[in-house]
Scaffold this active site. Sequence first.
Site, short mmCIF file in Angstrom:
data_model
loop_
_atom_site.label_atom_id
_atom_site.label_comp_id
_atom_site.label_asym_id
_atom_site.label_seq_id
_atom_site.Cartn_x
_atom_site.Cartn_y
_atom_site.Cartn_z
N LYS A 52 0.84 -1.21 0.00
CA LYS A 52 0.00 0.00 0.00
C LYS A 52 0.87 1.25 0.00
O LYS A 52 0.60 2.21 -0.72
CB LYS A 52 -0.95 -0.03 1.22
CG LYS A 52 -2.06 -1.06 1.07
CD LYS A 52 -2.81 -1.36 2.35
CE LYS A 52 -3.75 -2.55 2.14
NZ LYS A 52 -4.44 -2.98 3.36
N GLN A 96 -4.31 -1.71 9.63
CA GLN A 96 -4.25 -3.03 9.01
C GLN A 96 -4.81 -4.10 9.96
O GLN A 96 -4.40 -4.19 11.11
CB GLN A 96 -2.79 -3.35 8.62
CG GLN A 96 -2.62 -4.66 7.88
CD GLN A 96 -3.25 -4.65 6.48
OE1 GLN A 96 -3.15 -3.67 5.75
NE2 GLN A 96 -3.90 -5.75 6.13
N ASP A 119 -10.62 2.80 4.25
CA ASP A 119 -10.90 1.37 4.10
C ASP A 119 -12.41 1.11 4.02
O ASP A 119 -12.84 0.01 3.69
CB ASP A 119 -10.33 0.59 5.30
CG ASP A 119 -9.15 -0.30 4.89
OD1 ASP A 119 -9.03 -0.62 3.69
OD2 ASP A 119 -8.36 -0.67 5.78
#
Length: 290
Positions: A52, A96, A119
Amino acid sequence: MILLDGKKTSGEIKQEIAAKVIELKAQGKKTPHLAAVIVGANGASVTYVNAKVKACEKVGFESTLVQLPEDVSESDLLAKIDELNNDDQIDGFIVQLPLPDHIDEHKVTLAVAPNKDVDGFHPENLGRMVLDLPGFLPATPYGIVQLLDRYDIETSGKDCVVIGRSHIVGSPMSILMARNNKVGNCTVTLTHSRTKNLKEITQKADIIIVALGKAEYLTADMVKDGAVVVDVGITRVDDPSKKSGFRLLGDVKFDEVAPKCSYITPVPGGVGPMTIASLMMNTLLAVEMK
Ligand code: NAP
């Protein structure tokens, strides 16, 4: 059979984003800035976060990697999230998953400011998705929608079966496929571990989206000729012949399923890169929505 090439498509999306970043800079506007928080050093999570951050560099974003130790307390993690929520330089950030057992993932999801939740996991963004309001779509389902869209796959009126009902993949995916949108308008069946006669259900499906996390679970006898198959699964299996010591398997037994399909995603190179592209799209959206 046509391969739904997520690597290629995500590359195209990243080029489009890079062009927009150049435009923003030319207008004297701020460079989009994504932060990623990682707790501990889980091998797969580190790989995803690094990918990412690398993608940010590629499109011209600024990026910040926040690495916290495995034993960080829940309150310290929440304090870090609060800091990122209030940092004007950061346009969006992700935490994450998975997190260590001593940290409540729901608390963390709720702590992220909805306008920085790139997200798309916060209830406000999930609610916006259900109501068809603008907001951040969850990165993996959004990436799948983009992939189907860019390959011009007709979804309207089709029977779509989603396998797996997780909050981050299966459940939002089922909602997106049923929405009244260009990619959508499917009749959706959401299946899970209690579903009976799964094979009979998948055999009738025009589109199957597989996200259960069991390597090579979907076999050829479960798929009708001409189906579109999207494989979300990623399982690491030991492979001493590889430099890394492992290889990745999807949830689909690719070699036997692919010949029956009209379209299918590979693993790796299918949904994974599209998830990262979605994150970049959401970060750009965060800047545009400011
Ligand atoms: P998860 O939270 O573990 O959920 C798995 C789901 O599959 C659950 O809903 C479970 O049902 C269902 N399930 C388990 N066994 C089943 C069976 N035999 N038949 C039907 N359903 C079954 O998984 P996730 O987070 O969604 O991830 C799924 C996979 O996708 C994993 O391999 C993960 O690594 C991968 N993934 C990939 C990406 C990407 O970018 N490519 C992103 C996210 C996840 P119950 O609810 O009844 O337990």
